[in-house]
Motif scaffolding. Structure first.
Motif, mmCIF file in Angstrom:
data_model
loop_
_atom_site.group_PDB
_atom_site.id
_atom_site.type_symbol
_atom_site.label_atom_id
_atom_site.label_comp_id
_atom_site.label_asym_id
_atom_site.label_seq_id
_atom_site.Cartn_x
_atom_site.Cartn_y
_atom_site.Cartn_z
ATOM 1 N N ALA A 192 -7.262 -3.602 20.721
ATOM 2 C CA ALA A 192 -7.493 -4.169 19.268
ATOM 3 C C ALA A 192 -8.608 -3.932 18.671
ATOM 4 C CB ALA A 192 -7.186 -5.707 19.510
ATOM 5 N N LEU A 193 -8.418 -3.614 17.280
ATOM 6 C CA LEU A 193 -9.581 -3.521 16.399
ATOM 7 C C LEU A 193 -10.035 -4.902 15.757
ATOM 8 C CD1 LEU A 193 -11.686 -1.573 14.726
ATOM 9 C CD2 LEU A 193 -10.006 -1.363 13.192
ATOM 10 N N LEU A 194 -11.178 -5.202 15.949
ATOM 11 C CA LEU A 194 -11.688 -6.544 15.147
ATOM 12 C C LEU A 194 -12.538 -5.833 14.068
ATOM 13 C CD1 LEU A 194 -13.023 -8.896 17.896
ATOM 14 C CD2 LEU A 194 -10.906 -9.117 16.632
ATOM 15 N N LEU A 208 -8.902 3.857 10.123
ATOM 16 C CA LEU A 208 -8.492 5.161 9.845
ATOM 17 C C LEU A 208 -8.719 5.753 11.432
ATOM 18 C CD1 LEU A 208 -9.255 7.024 6.595
ATOM 19 C CD2 LEU A 208 -6.998 6.514 7.504
ATOM 20 N N GLY A 209 -10.150 5.780 11.846
ATOM 21 C CA GLY A 209 -10.558 6.044 12.977
ATOM 22 C C GLY A 209 -9.751 5.396 14.462
ATOM 23 N N PHE A 210 -9.661 4.284 14.059
ATOM 24 C CA PHE A 210 -8.720 3.424 15.025
ATOM 25 C C PHE A 210 -7.565 4.099 15.439
ATOM 26 C CE2 PHE A 210 -5.997 -0.061 16.000
ATOM 27 C CZ PHE A 210 -6.299 -0.505 17.156
ATOM 28 N N LEU A 211 -6.753 4.249 14.175
ATOM 29 C CA LEU A 211 -5.419 4.450 14.075
ATOM 30 C C LEU A 211 -4.942 5.965 14.499
ATOM 31 C CD1 LEU A 211 -4.028 2.936 10.780
ATOM 32 C CD2 LEU A 211 -3.581 2.113 13.128
ATOM 33 N N GLU A 220 2.464 4.124 18.342
ATOM 34 C CA GLU A 220 2.641 4.010 17.063
ATOM 35 C C GLU A 220 2.496 2.706 16.496
ATOM 36 O OE1 GLU A 220 3.263 6.808 15.631
ATOM 37 O OE2 GLU A 220 3.316 7.987 16.942
ATOM 38 N N ASP A 221 2.590 1.610 17.243
ATOM 39 C CA ASP A 221 2.450 0.242 16.905
ATOM 40 C C ASP A 221 0.982 -0.113 16.819
ATOM 41 O OD1 ASP A 221 2.084 0.306 19.520
ATOM 42 O OD2 ASP A 221 3.045 -1.189 20.059
ATOM 43 N N ALA A 222 0.255 0.678 16.636
ATOM 44 C CA ALA A 222 -1.233 0.178 16.703
ATOM 45 C C ALA A 222 -1.884 -0.696 15.488
ATOM 46 C CB ALA A 222 -2.235 1.608 16.690
ATOM 47 N N GLU A 223 -0.945 -0.576 14.503
ATOM 48 C CA GLU A 223 -1.392 -1.339 13.308
ATOM 49 C C GLU A 223 -1.220 -2.874 13.601
ATOM 50 O OE1 GLU A 223 0.291 -0.713 9.471
ATOM 51 O OE2 GLU A 223 -0.425 1.505 9.612
ATOM 52 N N ASP A 224 -0.318 -3.319 14.542
ATOM 53 C CA ASP A 224 -0.056 -4.551 15.095
ATOM 54 C C ASP A 224 -1.249 -4.942 15.662
ATOM 55 O OD1 ASP A 224 2.412 -4.311 14.164
ATOM 56 O OD2 ASP A 224 3.384 -3.909 15.977
ATOM 57 N N PHE A 225 -2.420 -4.553 15.884
ATOM 58 C CA PHE A 225 -3.479 -4.942 16.696
ATOM 59 C C PHE A 225 -4.727 -4.756 16.006
ATOM 60 C CE2 PHE A 225 -0.519 -3.748 19.954
ATOM 61 C CZ PHE A 225 -0.155 -4.740 20.535
ATOM 62 N N ILE A 226 -4.598 -4.682 14.621
ATOM 63 C CA ILE A 226 -6.076 -4.737 13.759
ATOM 64 C C ILE A 226 -5.973 -6.281 13.133
ATOM 65 C CG2 ILE A 226 -6.744 -3.898 11.526
ATOM 66 C CD1 ILE A 226 -5.123 -1.235 11.822
#
Length: 341
Positions: A192-194, A208-211, A220-226
């Protein structure tokens, strides 16, 4: 004897009479070698014609400058800004300059006022270091006015393009990419990105770097963990608690700052998930505090002594009319206990 009631001539009056900009008049007094001889002659003829007299601060600049720069930081209570201020001060002092430290306390109104007043106080240059969104018409105008007065401005954040100010900033996308990839390379998922708040200009770069790191790893579902949170320990604690109460507990957390990481560590400890353990934690800045925490905090960021020195040197070089140089303070990973596999 007669006493003239006319107002004394100003630098703008001189500029108009000579047919040049006010900035050019300022350079004639402060850096004459950078102005063509013909232009200098026009300006000095106008000075004589108008009986223009420099104020006390400007008079001291005839043989040099005030040798003072100002450092404006978003929040001096943040470990990043206090350590950056120390680095800037040490580097500036090494070149014969003193540093005036100003805490903006996240106030655009205070920023505007300082940008207007500091050039009038004889300050030679300004370093502006804040992650807040300060791109307003009033701030742009104040920066351009400062530059016109001969006060150089250096921006430490990627905004306000086109104002004529120098820009020297960290590659925040690379910071978040390295931090996220470090956790993913350990086989951790979800990560997750806090992230910072929407008001921070750094948040899009961190996102952007996280994704990018997550997508490269096939997530591909990384946005769910921002998870958005303010840059404070209390806000990050609450955000982490909400994250842990969700359906998918993370195995790694990328915190946007050390203050955010502190909040995450507190929430993890309350939940019995203290690092190092099942959840790895990395912060997106390298400050001395990270080494003092227990567990010691893994970070990705620039070495602030190098960054502060680079910012001070770039600004002073510009003040002295020296050509710009390439300055490298690329971010890197500092591995500590909080992300131990």
């Amino acid at each position: 004897m007669t006493v003239s009631s006319a107002a004394p001539a100003t630098m703008l009056d001189v500029a108009r009479a000579a047919g040049v900009s006010r900035a050019t008049v300022s350079r004639v007094f402060t850096a004459p070698s950078t102005v063509a001889e013909e232009t200098r002659t026009k300006v000095m003829d106008a000075v004589a014609q108008l009986n223009y007299v420099l104020n006390s601060a400007a008079r001291s600049l005839r043989s040099g400058r005030s040798n003072t720069i100002a450092l404006l930081v978003g929040d001096i209570a943040q470990p990043f800004h206090s350590q950056l201020a120390k680095a800037v001060a040490h580097a500036a002092e090494g070149r014969g300059y003193s540093v005036l430290l100003c805490d903006l306390d996240h106030s655009i109104t205070r920023l505007e006022r300082l940008l207007e007043s500091l050039p009038l106080q004889g300050v030679d240059g300004v370093i502006l270091a804040t992650g807040d969104d300060i791109d307003t018409a009033a701030v742009r105008a104040a920066i351009e006015e400062a530059e016109d007065r001969g006060t150089k401005v250096l921006l430490g954040t990627p905004q306000l393009a086109g104002t004529g100010a120098l820009v020297l900033t960290t590659d925040y996308e690379s910071v978040a990419y390295q931090a996220t990839k470090h956790l993913l390379d350990q086989g951790r998922w979800p990560v997750a990105l806090l992230g910072g708040s929407e008001s921070s200009v750094l948040s899009p770069f961190l996102t952007l770097g996280f994704l990018r790191a997550c997508i490269e790893a096939g997530h591909e579902d990384a946005e769910d963990f921002i998870v958005r949170t303010e840059y404070s320990t209390d806000a990050a604690r609450g955000a982490t608690q909400r994250l842990l109460s969700g359906p998918d507990n993370p195995e790694g957390i990328v915190a946007s700052s050390v203050s955010v990481a502190l909040g995450a560590m507190s929430a993890l400890a309350d939940a019995g998930l203290a690092t190092p353990g099942r959840i790895g934690l990395v912060a997106c800045e390298e400050v001395q505090l990270a080494e003092q925490l227990r567990p010691r905090l893994t970070t990705v960021g620039t070495k602030l002594n190098l960054q502060g020195a680079a910012m001070a040197d770039a600004l002073i070089d510009a003040i002295q009319g020296l050509p710009p140089k390439e300055r490298d303070f690329a971010p890197g990973l500092t591995l500590r206990e909080s992300s131990a596999g």
